[in-house]
Design a protein around this motif. Sequence first.
Motif, PDB file in Angstrom:
ATOM      1  N   SER A  60     -15.832 -28.347 -36.005  1.00 46.78           N
ATOM      2  CA  SER A  60     -16.383 -28.969 -37.256  1.00 46.78           C
ATOM      3  C   SER A  60     -15.942 -28.175 -38.497  1.00 46.78           C
ATOM      4  O   SER A  60     -16.456 -26.912 -38.739  1.00 46.78           O
ATOM      5  CB  SER A  60     -17.890 -29.419 -37.100  1.00 46.78           C
ATOM      6  OG  SER A  60     -18.147 -30.062 -36.318  1.00 46.78           O
ATOM      7  N   LEU A  61     -14.973 -28.510 -39.237  1.00 48.89           N
ATOM      8  CA  LEU A  61     -14.546 -28.076 -40.736  1.00 48.89           C
ATOM      9  C   LEU A  61     -15.059 -28.788 -41.668  1.00 48.89           C
ATOM     10  O   LEU A  61     -15.039 -30.147 -41.483  1.00 48.89           O
ATOM     11  CB  LEU A  61     -13.191 -27.415 -40.671  1.00 48.89           C
ATOM     12  CG  LEU A  61     -12.641 -26.535 -39.656  1.00 48.89           C
ATOM     13  CD1 LEU A  61     -11.118 -26.411 -39.612  1.00 48.89           C
ATOM     14  CD2 LEU A  61     -13.406 -25.162 -40.033  1.00 48.89           C
ATOM     15  N   PHE A  62     -15.434 -28.281 -42.795  1.00 47.99           N
ATOM     16  CA  PHE A  62     -15.728 -29.052 -44.026  1.00 47.99           C
ATOM     17  C   PHE A  62     -14.683 -29.207 -45.100  1.00 47.99           C
ATOM     18  O   PHE A  62     -14.079 -28.158 -45.075  1.00 47.99           O
ATOM     19  CB  PHE A  62     -16.944 -28.649 -44.611  1.00 47.99           C
ATOM     20  CG  PHE A  62     -18.212 -28.692 -43.491  1.00 47.99           C
ATOM     21  CD1 PHE A  62     -19.105 -29.880 -43.556  1.00 47.99           C
ATOM     22  CD2 PHE A  62     -18.455 -27.544 -42.492  1.00 47.99           C
ATOM     23  CE1 PHE A  62     -20.206 -30.013 -42.727  1.00 47.99           C
ATOM     24  CE2 PHE A  62     -19.594 -27.844 -41.719  1.00 47.99           C
ATOM     25  CZ  PHE A  62     -20.404 -28.863 -41.567  1.00 47.99           C
ATOM     26  N   LYS A  63     -14.767 -30.218 -45.569  1.00 47.46           N
ATOM     27  CA  LYS A  63     -13.512 -30.270 -46.921  1.00 47.46           C
ATOM     28  C   LYS A  63     -13.924 -29.263 -47.834  1.00 47.46           C
ATOM     29  O   LYS A  63     -15.078 -29.144 -48.368  1.00 47.46           O
ATOM     30  CB  LYS A  63     -13.902 -31.752 -47.420  1.00 47.46           C
ATOM     31  CG  LYS A  63     -12.774 -31.934 -48.562  1.00 47.46           C
ATOM     32  CD  LYS A  63     -12.943 -33.439 -48.988  1.00 47.46           C
ATOM     33  CE  LYS A  63     -11.678 -33.877 -50.174  1.00 47.46           C
ATOM     34  NZ  LYS A  63     -11.956 -35.166 -50.621  1.00 47.46           N
ATOM     35  N   GLY A  64     -12.785 -28.807 -48.385  1.00 52.40           N
ATOM     36  CA  GLY A  64     -12.988 -27.477 -49.315  1.00 52.40           C
ATOM     37  C   GLY A  64     -11.664 -26.580 -48.950  1.00 52.40           C
ATOM     38  O   GLY A  64     -10.604 -26.958 -48.931  1.00 52.40           O
ATOM     39  N   THR A  65     -12.122 -25.333 -48.843  1.00 45.90           N
ATOM     40  CA  THR A  65     -10.827 -24.298 -48.648  1.00 45.90           C
ATOM     41  C   THR A  65     -11.391 -23.577 -47.307  1.00 45.90           C
ATOM     42  O   THR A  65     -12.598 -23.766 -47.025  1.00 45.90           O
ATOM     43  CB  THR A  65     -10.673 -23.314 -49.696  1.00 45.90           C
ATOM     44  OG1 THR A  65     -11.855 -22.659 -49.953  1.00 45.90           O
ATOM     45  CG2 THR A  65     -10.515 -24.155 -51.001  1.00 45.90           C
ATOM     46  N   ILE A  66     -10.593 -22.639 -46.635  1.00 50.30           N
ATOM     47  CA  ILE A  66     -10.884 -21.942 -45.760  1.00 50.30           C
ATOM     48  C   ILE A  66     -12.122 -21.052 -46.169  1.00 50.30           C
ATOM     49  O   ILE A  66     -13.139 -20.596 -45.550  1.00 50.30           O
ATOM     50  CB  ILE A  66      -9.606 -21.318 -45.232  1.00 50.30           C
ATOM     51  CG1 ILE A  66      -8.788 -22.446 -44.254  1.00 50.30           C
ATOM     52  CG2 ILE A  66     -10.291 -19.948 -44.176  1.00 50.30           C
ATOM     53  CD1 ILE A  66      -7.531 -21.698 -43.838  1.00 50.30           C
ATOM     54  N   LYS A  67     -11.924 -20.424 -47.314  1.00 45.47           N
ATOM     55  CA  LYS A  67     -12.749 -19.409 -47.858  1.00 45.47           C
ATOM     56  C   LYS A  67     -14.241 -20.031 -47.938  1.00 45.47           C
ATOM     57  O   LYS A  67     -15.156 -19.513 -47.633  1.00 45.47           O
ATOM     58  CB  LYS A  67     -12.018 -18.876 -49.015  1.00 45.47           C
ATOM     59  CG  LYS A  67     -13.316 -17.557 -49.663  1.00 45.47           C
ATOM     60  CD  LYS A  67     -12.748 -16.900 -50.776  1.00 45.47           C
ATOM     61  CE  LYS A  67     -13.481 -15.737 -51.161  1.00 45.47           C
ATOM     62  NZ  LYS A  67     -12.857 -15.224 -52.398  1.00 45.47           N
ATOM     63  N   SER A  68     -14.391 -21.369 -48.518  1.00 53.02           N
ATOM     64  CA  SER A  68     -15.477 -21.933 -48.778  1.00 53.02           C
ATOM     65  C   SER A  68     -16.173 -22.078 -47.318  1.00 53.02           C
ATOM     66  O   SER A  68     -17.592 -22.103 -47.265  1.00 53.02           O
ATOM     67  CB  SER A  68     -15.517 -23.239 -49.428  1.00 53.02           C
ATOM     68  OG  SER A  68     -14.660 -24.239 -48.822  1.00 53.02           O
ATOM     69  N   ASN A  69     -15.413 -22.652 -46.419  1.00 55.24           N
ATOM     70  CA  ASN A  69     -16.021 -22.719 -44.924  1.00 55.24           C
ATOM     71  C   ASN A  69     -16.435 -21.473 -44.379  1.00 55.24           C
ATOM     72  O   ASN A  69     -17.671 -21.428 -43.592  1.00 55.24           O
ATOM     73  CB  ASN A  69     -14.811 -23.149 -43.874  1.00 55.24           C
ATOM     74  CG  ASN A  69     -14.939 -24.906 -44.209  1.00 55.24           C
ATOM     75  OD1 ASN A  69     -15.492 -25.535 -43.460  1.00 55.24           O
ATOM     76  ND2 ASN A  69     -14.097 -25.218 -44.876  1.00 55.24           N
ATOM     77  N   PHE A  70     -15.753 -20.323 -44.544  1.00 48.98           N
ATOM     78  CA  PHE A  70     -16.384 -19.237 -44.111  1.00 48.98           C
ATOM     79  C   PHE A  70     -17.647 -18.565 -44.731  1.00 48.98           C
ATOM     80  O   PHE A  70     -18.362 -18.031 -44.167  1.00 48.98           O
ATOM     81  CB  PHE A  70     -15.088 -17.992 -44.075  1.00 48.98           C
ATOM     82  CG  PHE A  70     -14.246 -18.242 -43.218  1.00 48.98           C
ATOM     83  CD1 PHE A  70     -13.836 -19.322 -42.751  1.00 48.98           C
ATOM     84  CD2 PHE A  70     -13.692 -17.012 -42.476  1.00 48.98           C
ATOM     85  CE1 PHE A  70     -12.824 -19.518 -41.494  1.00 48.98           C
ATOM     86  CE2 PHE A  70     -12.914 -17.027 -41.045  1.00 48.98           C
ATOM     87  CZ  PHE A  70     -12.379 -18.247 -40.951  1.00 48.98           C
ATOM     88  N   LEU A  71     -17.733 -18.804 -46.116  1.00 50.78           N
ATOM     89  CA  LEU A  71     -18.754 -18.756 -46.914  1.00 50.78           C
ATOM     90  C   LEU A  71     -20.111 -19.184 -46.472  1.00 50.78           C
ATOM     91  O   LEU A  71     -21.071 -18.539 -46.818  1.00 50.78           O
ATOM     92  CB  LEU A  71     -18.484 -18.671 -48.355  1.00 50.78           C
ATOM     93  CG  LEU A  71     -17.561 -17.595 -48.869  1.00 50.78           C
ATOM     94  CD1 LEU A  71     -17.129 -17.778 -50.492  1.00 50.78           C
ATOM     95  CD2 LEU A  71     -17.836 -16.109 -48.902  1.00 50.78           C
ATOM     96  N   MET A  72     -19.848 -20.461 -46.089  1.00 55.88           N
ATOM     97  CA  MET A  72     -21.116 -21.206 -45.460  1.00 55.88           C
ATOM     98  C   MET A  72     -21.685 -20.138 -44.162  1.00 55.88           C
ATOM     99  O   MET A  72     -22.911 -20.261 -44.284  1.00 55.88           O
ATOM    100  CB  MET A  72     -20.544 -22.421 -44.972  1.00 55.88           C
ATOM    101  CG  MET A  72     -21.538 -23.257 -44.186  1.00 55.88           C
ATOM    102  SD  MET A  72     -20.879 -24.818 -43.400  1.00 55.88           S
ATOM    103  CE  MET A  72     -20.361 -25.659 -44.803  1.00 55.88           C
ATOM    104  N   ALA A  73     -21.140 -19.642 -43.496  1.00 51.69           N
ATOM    105  CA  ALA A  73     -21.543 -18.752 -42.654  1.00 51.69           C
ATOM    106  C   ALA A  73     -22.165 -17.540 -43.144  1.00 51.69           C
ATOM    107  O   ALA A  73     -23.198 -16.934 -42.464  1.00 51.69           O
ATOM    108  CB  ALA A  73     -20.578 -18.480 -41.480  1.00 51.69           C
ATOM    109  N   ASN A  74     -21.506 -16.764 -43.984  1.00 54.77           N
ATOM    110  CA  ASN A  74     -21.836 -15.831 -44.494  1.00 54.77           C
ATOM    111  C   ASN A  74     -21.300 -15.444 -45.898  1.00 54.77           C
ATOM    112  O   ASN A  74     -20.396 -15.216 -46.554  1.00 54.77           O
ATOM    113  CB  ASN A  74     -21.064 -14.529 -43.931  1.00 54.77           C
ATOM    114  CG  ASN A  74     -21.324 -13.050 -44.392  1.00 54.77           C
ATOM    115  OD1 ASN A  74     -22.302 -13.003 -45.177  1.00 54.77           O
ATOM    116  ND2 ASN A  74     -20.940 -12.103 -43.737  1.00 54.77           N
ATOM    117  N   PRO A  75     -22.555 -15.960 -47.131  1.00 52.17           N
ATOM    118  CA  PRO A  75     -21.904 -16.129 -48.406  1.00 52.17           C
ATOM    119  C   PRO A  75     -21.731 -14.838 -48.851  1.00 52.17           C
ATOM    120  O   PRO A  75     -21.044 -14.520 -50.040  1.00 52.17           O
ATOM    121  CB  PRO A  75     -23.463 -16.491 -48.782  1.00 52.17           C
ATOM    122  CG  PRO A  75     -24.245 -17.121 -47.812  1.00 52.17           C
ATOM    123  CD  PRO A  75     -23.721 -16.498 -46.611  1.00 52.17           C
TER     124      PRO A  75
END
Length: 608
Positions: free
Chosen positions: A457-472
Amino acid sequence: MCTYGTMRIVIKRVGDSYKKHLIAMTLGPLLKLIEAFFDLLIPLFMKAIIDLNQYSDPESIPNIFSKRLAEFIRLFDTWFPSKQSLSDAIVGAVIILVMGIVGYVITMVAQYIAARTATNVGSEIREALFNKIINLSKKDRSHFGSGRLQTTLNSDTYQVQQGVLFFVRLVARAPFVILGALVFSFILDWKIGIAFTIIVPIIWLVFFIVLRKSGRQYVSIQSSLDDISTKSTDDINGARVIRAFNNQENENKSFEQLTTTYETKSIKVHKLNSLINPVVFAITAVITIAIIFLCRETLLNGDEGEKVIISSTIIAEMAYLAQIFFAVCQLPPVLLDIIKAGVSRKRINEVLDYQTSVISGDQIGDSNTILEFKNVYFSFNGNNNHYALKDINFKVEKGQTLGIIGGTGSGKSTVINLIERFYDTTQGDVIYKGINIKNYDLTILRDEIGLVNQKSSLFKGTIKSNFLMANPNASDEDITDALKKAEAYEFVSKYENYIVNEGGNNFSGGQKQRLCIARGLIKNPEVLILDDSTSALDLLTDKKIRTTLSSLKDMTKIIVSQRVATIADADLIILLDRGQIVGVGNHQQLLNSCQIYKEIYESQIKKG
């Protein structure tokens, strides 16, 4: 995870938002009442102007209200001494114009209050619903269904917002205008007032019958909308499968049936509501004829003064009749929207009031035994005769790697769901860090566990925004390191502005899995769960990732797979079959002691 404690105060029920905006929801209708009062005065001023044309002295006017308003007009002196009638008409017109301007300003203020209040209420309810929905367990979401939750979040919230808008704008004004017009019609002519009083209950009876039936049918309409939402979501998500089986025509027919049902119900309600205006218009036409009939004697045989008075009275009464007519015509859509809002409010409160089956504890543990299952049984529907897991027992120490293998439907993902507390056990206990997982603080539990799901499951945005979801707090170096560990850096080296389409559809299945593994690693969890999350990877890439994971000695790994090669190096392997553990040990021990494991191994490895 977003909880009530980590965000601003969220309303618990729809009524909480109403209470929060009680001042605005009271002030708006009050302003509309002032504006309505000015509208009710205008016919009286019109009558006073006409009466002054006949009686130069206000004291000579028979009607007390007309007399007082005529005196008020004369307070502004005579603007044209040689033409008193013209002066009275212009002064009266200016007064009416000023009242109109003041009424317009008041209306604009009331409209602004109504729009702002309705928007705020809608936003607060939508936020509360979203917060509730994302915290529901899988079992809770299944209770409502995805279609119902989507309809509630979108359609029902909008209906409540519209209900607030119309309540503030019109619900107080229309009855006040009707009541005020009745009172003034009585004051002007009691016979006409009686005629008006007779028609209003008849109109209200029509409203009551129509709106009562409409309110009942609206519940059914919303249920049909739930079905359409569910069907459209399923078909959009499964569009490739539908095309692959050339099943578009059947799906179109199925969707058409649902929309036809919704259309039929909606048309039935609209046909019912469309009866109101013609009925009201017919009643109004009849009462207009009745007014002329009641005043015929004076109009035909009265003296000049009486004719002027009755003519001005008829003009004012017709103006009040028009006000009653327009107010009555406004009420059906307003009341219908308020009824819809009431139905939607009930549906929203059903979600907000729902007691989730997974409740956070308040304890935190610290033990070298990270995870232990003790006589765990689990059933999805609570039926003790159909367990998805039966008598599961195993223990995982800190830093160990647990491998879970088994065929499709053996219960592998269900074990993971219990560890993450997406479900709770039916019987038995799951112990996490020495504490029953039901008593563990849910936010901290999920902070300490990194999960890479079976379905990427990936969310619309960027790869960085997806990663910051796990660790801001992740730095660029952290992101790069995680991508390299997951063998994903080669295709997304410029990750900062790398666009991720909805669902990650611009990546292949293997690429999505590697990105999700990297996202799980950047969280730096104490426990990393890979739920069959390397199934789309080739064996070489799979091995590279496992080699990297094995170097993370302090991290406990739980790897779910149908490949023996993926879990062969695990410290402990459990083999599941039909919800039961049929083998437990390391790879070599299972080869020697478990025939089923040996057969799987030989079919995958030994025989190539």
